[in-house]
Write an enzyme that holds these catalytic residues in place. Sequence first.
Site, PDB file in Angstrom:
ATOM      1  N   HIS A 239      63.043 -20.581 -67.214  1.00  0.00           N
ATOM      2  CA  HIS A 239      62.635 -21.869 -67.788  1.00  0.00           C
ATOM      3  C   HIS A 239      63.829 -22.643 -68.341  1.00  0.00           C
ATOM      4  CE1 HIS A 239      59.925 -24.832 -69.267  1.00  0.00           C
ATOM      5  NE2 HIS A 239      58.893 -24.042 -69.467  1.00  0.00           N
TER       6      HIS A 239
ATOM      7  N   ASP B 161      55.030 -26.516 -48.295  1.00  0.00           N
ATOM      8  CA  ASP B 161      54.727 -26.138 -46.905  1.00  0.00           C
ATOM      9  C   ASP B 161      56.002 -25.607 -46.257  1.00  0.00           C
ATOM     10  OD1 ASP B 161      53.871 -25.846 -44.313  1.00  0.00           O
ATOM     11  OD2 ASP B 161      53.292 -27.944 -44.022  1.00  0.00           O
TER      12      ASP B 161
END
Length: 419
Positions: A161, A362
């Site tokens: 993070h 994708d």
Amino acid sequence: MAGTGSFKVTRISEGAVKPAAATPEETLPLAWVDRYPTHRGLVESMHIFRSGADAAPGVIRDALARALVFFYPLAGRIVEPEAGSPAIRCTADGVYFAEAAADCSLEDVRFLERPLLLPKEDLVPYPGDDRWGVEPHNTIMMMQITKFTCGGFVMGLRFNHASADGMGAAQFINAVGDMARGLPEPRVKPVWDREKFPNPSIKPGPLPGLPVLALDYIVLDFPTGYIDGLKAQYKAHSGKFCSGFDVLTAKLWQCRTRALNLEPGATVKLCFFASVRHLLKLDRGYYGNSIFPVKMSAPSETVLSSSVMEVVDMIRQAKERMAVEFFQFAKEETEQDPFQMTFNYESIYVSDWSKLGFAEVDYGFGPPKFAGPLVNNDFIASVVILKAPLPLDGTRMLASCVTKEHSEEFVRGMKEDLP
């Protein structure tokens, strides 16, 4: 790698994936919010794809190497040249990448619905010092592709993070998808620009105590039509528009407060993080942390006696205050650390993953059936809001926010007006 019951996951290969071309050697300072102590850790997520297992490891490994040329800081390591001032040393040492195979289909393990029928440790990488040699809080990213007998695969991801917020991590993963589909460069080019985030002299407050709450894990799904109906009610109530996040969070806060059955006079708190990209006019390619807390506090009686739409009003008012509070922080007009949190059972934290971009990734095999965090702790009452898994239409809540004692009443309230 031990499985659960009769199912087993076997690691096939592991190692570092380095940038596919030479990259700059430099040390880049992190922004104030990147350096915040609670951000120095790996966020775990799981991305489930129905097809592509045979090709995925090679395609994604190659695409990862090419994406790291553009996002070269992510191939480095977090260092701390000065105490309390972590930075990224761009070493091109690479990202940990593992390939594994399960001896079952995704159907056999219920597409990894909760409770998991495979341990998460088999799905996300935990290489250990003996095989990786980098402490987890100094590692920026780890990835594992696990193939299933049905032809589907799961990407297990651990992302530090301190290097990126959720939107930034999704930007990088989408860039890997761009490379996998043959694009010459990411559709959104990365921009560092960490100096554009305010750097006030405010010191982070002490790390909060973490009580053990023994929270139940609850999954709730809400159809799009139901959410649209709540939004229409708010339009009729106020004459204004609101988001699906607003109405679901309002319902959540009220139902949870009712389920807790607190003593009169008890204070309940709600917190979530909002993007400040628009306030700072950051480039679209900025992938560092650009978040700020939105906090609410109210007597439990107020939350319970209000309508859901009035609770939405409270949330929207807090969101409007956020801009003022952020610039007070930026201009050092406050001495308080706005990121300081209180972790007790009366407080709840909500995270919105629904629009980060993970559900649109994708690699040439179509979007994931599901993409979301692997979060299930016993010390922070929290809820994650994200897109429901395909083919469901709508929003899913992953809730670790009530103990078993209160879960039945909480679920009843959340479901009482569902179609």
